[in-house]
Design an enzyme around this catalytic site. Structure first.
Site, short mmCIF file in Angstrom:
data_model
loop_
_atom_site.label_atom_id
_atom_site.label_comp_id
_atom_site.label_asym_id
_atom_site.label_seq_id
_atom_site.Cartn_x
_atom_site.Cartn_y
_atom_site.Cartn_z
N ARG A 68 -14.86 24.29 2.45
CA ARG A 68 -15.00 25.03 1.84
C ARG A 68 -13.46 25.30 0.94
NH1 ARG A 68 -16.56 29.79 5.41
NH2 ARG A 68 -14.17 30.98 5.24
N GLY A 69 -13.66 26.33 -0.13
CA GLY A 69 -12.95 27.06 -0.96
C GLY A 69 -12.27 25.95 -1.17
N ASP B 101 -11.42 19.78 9.05
CA ASP B 101 -11.69 20.91 9.46
C ASP B 101 -12.25 21.00 10.48
OD1 ASP B 101 -13.08 23.78 8.95
OD2 ASP B 101 -12.10 23.42 6.53
N LYS C 284 -5.72 43.40 10.58
CA LYS C 284 -5.43 45.11 11.63
C LYS C 284 -4.26 45.28 11.90
CE LYS C 284 -7.94 46.63 15.41
NZ LYS C 284 -9.22 47.15 15.33
N LEU C 285 -3.77 46.59 11.96
CA LEU C 285 -3.12 47.32 11.66
C LEU C 285 -2.17 46.74 12.40
CD1 LEU C 285 -4.06 51.63 10.61
CD2 LEU C 285 -3.06 49.25 9.03
N ASN D 41 0.75 43.52 3.34
CA ASN D 41 -0.43 43.27 2.81
C ASN D 41 -0.51 45.05 3.84
OD1 ASN D 41 -2.13 43.71 0.81
ND2 ASN D 41 -3.28 41.48 1.27
N TYR E 208 -0.92 37.38 9.46
CA TYR E 208 -0.75 37.05 8.37
C TYR E 208 0.26 37.23 7.76
CZ TYR E 208 -3.38 34.65 4.74
OH TYR E 208 -3.75 33.93 3.43
N LYS F 136 2.87 33.54 7.04
CA LYS F 136 3.06 33.16 5.55
C LYS F 136 3.97 33.14 5.26
CE LYS F 136 -1.17 31.66 4.61
NZ LYS F 136 -2.02 30.40 4.77
P1 NAD Z 1 -11.63 29.66 3.48
O1 NAD Z 1 -12.30 30.17 4.87
O2 NAD Z 1 -12.42 29.83 2.69
O3 NAD Z 1 -11.13 28.31 4.11
C1 NAD Z 1 -10.44 27.61 5.56
C2 NAD Z 1 -10.91 26.64 5.90
O4 NAD Z 1 -9.71 26.34 6.78
C3 NAD Z 1 -12.17 26.86 6.43
O5 NAD Z 1 -12.72 25.45 5.83
C4 NAD Z 1 -11.99 26.87 8.15
O6 NAD Z 1 -13.12 26.10 8.87
C5 NAD Z 1 -10.98 26.25 8.33
N1 NAD Z 1 -9.72 26.34 9.20
C6 NAD Z 1 -9.91 27.20 9.48
N2 NAD Z 1 -9.16 27.28 11.21
C7 NAD Z 1 -9.47 25.98 11.18
C8 NAD Z 1 -8.58 24.93 12.60
N3 NAD Z 1 -8.37 25.08 13.47
N4 NAD Z 1 -8.82 24.24 12.15
C9 NAD Z 1 -9.17 23.15 10.93
N5 NAD Z 1 -9.34 23.79 10.11
C10 NAD Z 1 -9.40 25.13 10.29
O7 NAD Z 1 -10.42 30.06 2.77
P2 NAD Z 1 -9.86 30.10 0.88
O8 NAD Z 1 -9.71 31.20 0.58
O9 NAD Z 1 -10.16 28.27 0.92
O10 NAD Z 1 -7.98 29.60 1.70
C11 NAD Z 1 -6.85 28.96 2.15
C12 NAD Z 1 -5.91 28.87 2.47
O11 NAD Z 1 -5.39 29.27 1.39
C13 NAD Z 1 -5.49 29.28 3.51
O12 NAD Z 1 -4.81 28.98 4.21
C14 NAD Z 1 -5.64 30.93 2.94
O13 NAD Z 1 -4.50 31.57 4.24
C15 NAD Z 1 -4.59 30.77 1.62
N6 NAD Z 1 -4.73 31.51 1.03
C16 NAD Z 1 -6.11 32.28 -0.18
C17 NAD Z 1 -6.22 33.55 -0.63
C18 NAD Z 1 -7.21 33.11 -1.42
O14 NAD Z 1 -6.79 34.50 -2.08
N7 NAD Z 1 -8.29 33.25 -1.04
C19 NAD Z 1 -5.25 33.35 -1.25
C20 NAD Z 1 -3.54 33.44 0.03
C21 NAD Z 1 -3.14 32.58 1.04
#
Ligand code: NAD
Length: 456
Positions: A223-224, A244, A301-302, A356, A362, A366
């Protein structure tokens, strides 16, 4: 899809009227990539200081993409909103006074930029200058670029390429980055300096499908952002193995089916995750061209209230898994391992730059990803493997949909484009780094944050 507020003030007649009357901010509608689209929305004005070092190469890169080139001088005049891009070869600037010449040529071109147009400065890294004033003048260009980026309107953006001096004689390293920054693929990338160094660049047969015949892996692709990365990689010609957790198996299968890829249900924190990925690649009968470490989690979490489990799970998924998988895939003798000239791309976050509240765990993971790519790049260079990270800002996904309304609304607006990015914006930046033509880009963190104030 844009957020509700953007839709209201841009697409709804009443919303447009209210926004105009009350003076509400109107987030611009960004131009995004569609196959067959022209590189830019209009001609590209190219200027240079003292003839420049790479202005000719820039002209041929732009012309070969089909866009018209105009030579920019202080005397040039342009129709309002007519330019698709303004580009300046500033590599020859050596003194603070030289900046006036840059201003006199670049300002009229920037003034004539149209909707979703691009300002792009090619400078050379301050640290490579032999003279402090030259270093100061080159560094000044970054400040100028970041300011222009905050002044531009209607979806236009400004970015800068730090071209290493040793690449002046190998300007082919510029083609992929210049094309990316000028195109709509960089819709949500603004205010960014990106370093490009000398490297052997393979011939690009077809810019539309630079990953044709290659195998790529994307983690967290059910997803995402991950699902979009997989789609864009498939559009670029790659066979994509999407990874995934088993609990997301159904959505993962849908993503794989949509793009003709392969679904691999796998928890990336499993000790044999790297081996499982390599086996899946080898089943395709190939070595791996690119891996994108996109899977990520938050457990906010803080710092003072965090505990070992919460802290540990974020660190395990967001950085330790990435390090362990890389270590496995980088074994040159492993069937299905990363090939020479391969690409590793980590997904960081602007949280890891600006910090943040509630996200020390987190941000640690990162920022760690960013430290990792910077440190590993020189080690991998002899094998022509590049390692980079993208740092998304606020991207509209299920992850950010969980943020409380007020915080979410602030997060989404505090950038020069006044809106959140879309998963496709991150995907396009990652696909750019994965291109064989991006061989000169390594050890870099490219932010996809709409020129955010956070960590700026
Ligand atoms: P999301 O939560 O929608 O998707 C993350 C996916 O990773 C999920 O499908 C989840 O099942 C999978 N996942 C989690 N743990 C896993 C594991 N142990 N093994 C395999 N898969 C696993 O997140 P997103 O918003 O699409 O974010 C994607 C990436 O971008 C992440 O690394 C996130 O930290 C980073 N990010 C997102 C944003 C934002 O604004 N959405 C901003 C900065 C960074």
């Amino acid at each position: 899809m844009a957020d509700n507020y953007s839709n209201f003030v841009n697409k709804n007649p009443l919303g447009r009227k209210i926004a105009g009357t009350v003076g509400l901010p109107k987030p611009p509608v960004l131009r995004r990539y569609e196959p067959g689209q022209d590189l830019t929305t209009g001609p590209v004005a190219i200027g240079s200081f003292d003839g420049g070092n790479i202005a000719k190469a820039l002209t041929s890169i732009v012309e070969s993409s089909g866009a018209a080139v105009l030579t920019a001088t202080p005397e040039s005049t342009y129709d309002k909103g007519s330019l698709g891009a303004a580009v300046y070869d500033a590599t020859g600037i050596r003194t603070i006074d030289d900046l006036e010449s840059f201003r006199a040529t670049f300002a009229p071109a920037v003034k004539a930029l149209g909707k979703s147009a691009r300002a792009l400065i090619i400078a050379t890294p301050p640290a490579e200058q032999d003279d402090p004033e030259a270093a100061a003048a080159q560094q000044a260009l970054e400040g100028i670029m970041r300011s222009i980026g905050k002044e531009l309107l209607r979806g236009a953006t400004a970015n800068l390429i730090w071209l290493s001096r040793d690449a002046f004689d190998e300007p082919e390293v510029l083609a992929s980055p210049v094309r990316f920054f000028l195109s709509s693929r960089s819709a949500y990338v603004g205010g960014q300096p990106l370093r490009v160094g000398a490297a052997p660049v393979p011939e690009v047969e077809d810019w539309r499908v630079p990953l044709k015949g290659e195998v790529a892996v994307v983690t967290g692709a059910a997803r995402g952002i991950g699902a979009k990365i997989a789609e864009v990689f498939a559009r670029q010609g790659a066979t994509v193995i999407v990874v995934d957790i088993p609990a997301a198996g159904e959505s993962l299968a849908k993503v794989a089916n949509k793009i003709g890829g392969v679904a691999l249900q796998l928890d990336i924190t499993a000790p044999d995750a790297g081996a499982k990925i390599a086996e899946a690649v080898a089943r395709k009968g190939d070595k791996l061209a690119a891996i994108v470490h996109n899977a990520g989690i938050t457990r906010d979490k803080l710092f003072v209230n965090d505990d070992k489990d919460r802290w540990g799970s974020v660190i395990a998924v967001n950085i330790k898994a990435e390090m362990a998988i890389n270590a496995t895939l980088l074994d040159p003798s492993l069937p299905g391992g990363l090939k020479e000239g391969g690409r590793i791309i980590g997904v960081a976050s602007t949280s890891g730059i600006g910090g943040n509240r509630g996200q020390a765990n987190y941000a640690a993971s990162k920022a760690g990803v960013m430290g990792l790519v910077r440190a590993e790049a020189p080690e991998l260079a002899p094998r022509q493997i590049t390692i980079n990270a993208v740092a998304p800002g606020f991207i509209e996904t299920e992850m950010t949909a969980k943020i409380p309304f007020a915080t979410r609304e602030v997060g989404r607006r505090i950038n020069a484009l006044m809106q959140g990015g879309l998963p496709v914006d991150v995907a396009e930046a990652i696909a750019f780094l994965a291109e064989p033509g991006s061989a000169g880009v390594t050890g870099q963190v490219l932010r996809v944050c709409g020129h955010s104030q956070l960590g700026a």
